[in-house]
Design a protein around this motif. Structure first.
Motif, short mmCIF file in Angstrom:
data_model
loop_
_atom_site.label_atom_id
_atom_site.label_comp_id
_atom_site.label_asym_id
_atom_site.label_seq_id
_atom_site.Cartn_x
_atom_site.Cartn_y
_atom_site.Cartn_z
N ILE A 66 1.01 -2.27 0.58
CA ILE A 66 1.11 -1.40 -0.61
C ILE A 66 0.61 0.00 -0.30
CG2 ILE A 66 0.38 -1.06 -3.00
CD1 ILE A 66 -0.03 -4.13 -3.12
N HIS A 67 -0.56 0.08 0.35
CA HIS A 67 -1.16 1.39 0.63
C HIS A 67 -0.31 2.22 1.58
CE1 HIS A 67 -2.50 -1.22 3.87
NE2 HIS A 67 -3.00 -0.20 4.54
N LYS A 68 0.51 1.58 2.38
CA LYS A 68 1.38 2.30 3.30
C LYS A 68 2.69 2.73 2.63
CE LYS A 68 -0.37 -0.24 7.33
NZ LYS A 68 -0.03 -1.20 8.41
N GLU A 69 3.18 1.92 1.70
CA GLU A 69 4.47 2.18 1.07
C GLU A 69 4.37 2.99 -0.22
OE1 GLU A 69 7.21 -1.12 0.86
OE2 GLU A 69 6.01 -2.27 2.30
N LEU A 70 3.17 3.17 -0.71
CA LEU A 70 3.00 3.77 -2.03
C LEU A 70 3.54 5.20 -2.11
CD1 LEU A 70 1.87 2.83 -4.75
CD2 LEU A 70 -0.23 4.05 -4.21
N SER A 71 3.41 5.95 -1.04
CA SER A 71 3.88 7.34 -1.07
C SER A 71 5.39 7.41 -1.30
CB SER A 71 3.52 8.05 0.23
OG SER A 71 4.09 7.39 1.33
N LEU A 72 6.12 6.39 -0.86
CA LEU A 72 7.56 6.33 -1.08
C LEU A 72 7.89 5.69 -2.42
CD1 LEU A 72 8.83 5.24 2.46
CD2 LEU A 72 9.00 7.51 1.43
N VAL A 73 7.30 4.53 -2.67
CA VAL A 73 7.60 3.78 -3.90
C VAL A 73 7.15 4.56 -5.13
CG1 VAL A 73 7.13 1.64 -5.18
CG2 VAL A 73 7.45 1.57 -2.71
N ASP A 83 -1.12 -4.17 -10.59
CA ASP A 83 -1.60 -5.47 -11.07
C ASP A 83 -1.86 -6.34 -9.85
OD1 ASP A 83 -2.19 -7.74 -12.51
OD2 ASP A 83 -0.12 -8.17 -13.10
N GLY A 84 -3.12 -6.52 -9.50
CA GLY A 84 -3.49 -7.14 -8.24
C GLY A 84 -3.40 -8.65 -8.22
N PRO A 85 -3.49 -9.23 -7.04
CA PRO A 85 -3.42 -10.69 -6.88
C PRO A 85 -4.74 -11.36 -7.27
CG PRO A 85 -3.82 -9.67 -4.76
CD PRO A 85 -3.64 -8.54 -5.73
N PRO A 86 -4.71 -12.67 -7.56
CA PRO A 86 -5.91 -13.36 -8.02
C PRO A 86 -6.75 -13.97 -6.91
CG PRO A 86 -4.03 -14.79 -8.28
CD PRO A 86 -3.51 -13.51 -7.69
N ARG A 87 -6.64 -13.47 -5.72
CA ARG A 87 -7.47 -13.98 -4.64
C ARG A 87 -7.83 -12.85 -3.68
NH1 ARG A 87 -4.06 -17.69 -5.96
NH2 ARG A 87 -2.36 -16.78 -4.75
N VAL A 88 -8.92 -13.01 -2.97
CA VAL A 88 -9.31 -12.02 -1.96
C VAL A 88 -8.47 -12.28 -0.71
CG1 VAL A 88 -11.17 -11.24 -0.47
CG2 VAL A 88 -11.64 -11.73 -2.86
N THR A 89 -7.51 -11.42 -0.50
CA THR A 89 -6.58 -11.56 0.62
C THR A 89 -6.29 -10.18 1.20
OG1 THR A 89 -4.69 -11.27 -0.86
CG2 THR A 89 -5.43 -13.54 -0.48
N ASP A 90 -5.47 -10.14 2.25
CA ASP A 90 -5.01 -8.86 2.79
C ASP A 90 -4.24 -8.07 1.74
OD1 ASP A 90 -6.19 -9.38 5.20
OD2 ASP A 90 -4.37 -10.10 6.17
N ALA A 92 -4.90 -8.08 -1.51
CA ALA A 92 -5.90 -7.46 -2.37
C ALA A 92 -6.52 -6.25 -1.69
CB ALA A 92 -6.98 -8.47 -2.74
N ARG A 93 -6.79 -6.37 -0.40
CA ARG A 93 -7.35 -5.24 0.35
C ARG A 93 -6.40 -4.04 0.33
NH1 ARG A 93 -9.08 -9.75 3.35
NH2 ARG A 93 -11.35 -9.80 3.63
N SER A 94 -5.12 -4.32 0.49
CA SER A 94 -4.12 -3.26 0.47
C SER A 94 -4.06 -2.59 -0.90
CB SER A 94 -2.75 -3.82 0.84
OG SER A 94 -1.78 -2.81 0.85
N ILE A 123 -14.47 -4.14 -2.32
CA ILE A 123 -14.47 -2.71 -2.66
C ILE A 123 -15.44 -1.96 -1.76
CG2 ILE A 123 -15.09 -1.05 -4.45
CD1 ILE A 123 -14.11 -3.21 -6.49
N GLN A 124 -16.60 -2.54 -1.53
CA GLN A 124 -17.58 -1.91 -0.65
C GLN A 124 -17.05 -1.75 0.77
OE1 GLN A 124 -20.85 -4.61 -1.32
NE2 GLN A 124 -21.70 -3.37 -2.99
N GLU A 125 -16.32 -2.76 1.27
CA GLU A 125 -15.71 -2.67 2.59
C GLU A 125 -14.68 -1.54 2.63
OE1 GLU A 125 -14.00 -6.44 3.52
OE2 GLU A 125 -15.90 -7.52 3.40
N ALA A 126 -13.87 -1.45 1.59
CA ALA A 126 -12.83 -0.43 1.53
C ALA A 126 -13.42 0.98 1.44
CB ALA A 126 -11.91 -0.68 0.35
N SER A 127 -14.58 1.09 0.80
CA SER A 127 -15.21 2.40 0.63
C SER A 127 -15.62 3.04 1.95
CB SER A 127 -16.45 2.28 -0.27
OG SER A 127 -16.09 1.85 -1.56
#
Length: 209
Positions: A66-73, A83-90, A92-94, A123-127
């Motif tokens: 998602i984070h890579k395609e967002l600039s186009l989409v 609307d994010g997924p209900p589990r901690v996954t790649d 969710a990280r994206s 979130i802390q990891e992403a920060s």
């Protein structure tokens, strides 16, 4: 503004919040995109149930890019809600990496408060990689006039995330609106539920715009 609505626990009302936040932003005349990043596709189901013109665009993107395609989409949109997924996954990280603000809905129950630990860590990891990332809790599906409804705000202080002053009470009108692909303000324009969503959006814009 790109708002990611995430919590690794299912059933906290992520899709209901996502849809109604997107609708609230669209009411102001802005171009809004809702990205359904949940493999269950609940936001897409909501859009499919709607008769008449859409309030905003809804696309499915349950991929860890998602984070890579967002600039186009997302090109040409004023606001994007994920609307994010209900589990901690790649995935969710994206979604977190794609967001300007991560909104974490929490129901007033001990299980939800404990489960919030996982998404806070994410979130802390992403920060580390995204210094300007903002994040905040919102109390959702609150049961009015109950002790746990009042105490949840204090319990969330254990985490290093602020909590919005605005909160959303569990109301039947949210389900009634969702069943026909409508936003809650279309179902009950001047109702309390609509006012609660507007208060959440207003506070988000004031704090993070």
């Amino acid at each position: 503004m790109i708002i990611g609505v995430l919590n690794q626990k299912g059933g906290v009302g992520k899709t209901t919040l996502s849809v109604n936040i997107a609708a609230s932003l669209a009411r102001t005349g802005k171009r809004v995109l809702l990205i359904d990043a949940d493999p269950q596709g609940s936001a897409l189901d909501w859009a499919a149930a709607r008769e008449g013109d859409p309030l905003f665009a809804v696309v499915g993107l349950p991929k860890p890019s998602i984070h890579k395609e967002l600039s186009l989409v997302g090109e040409g949109y004023d606001h994007i809600v994920i609307d994010g997924p209900p589990r901690v996954t790649d995935l969710a990280r994206s979604a977190i990496m794609a967001s300007d603000v991560v909104l974490v809905p929490v129901q007033p129950s001990p299980y939800d408060i404990w489960a919030a630990d996982e998404v806070v860590k994410l979130i802390q990891e992403a920060s580390v990689f995204k210094e300007n990332l903002k994040s905040v809790f919102v109390i959702n599906r609150k049961i009015a006039n109950t002790a746990i409804g009042r105490d949840v705000r204090e319990a969330l202080e254990a985490y290093d995330l602020p909590t919005l002053e605005a909160s959303v009470v569990q109301r039947v009108v949210f389900a009634e609106a969702a069943a026909v692909g409508k936003a809650v303000y279309e179902q009950d324009r001047d109702g309390v539920a609509s006012q609660e969503i507007e208060a959440v959006v207003s506070e988000l814009q004031e704090c993070f715009a």
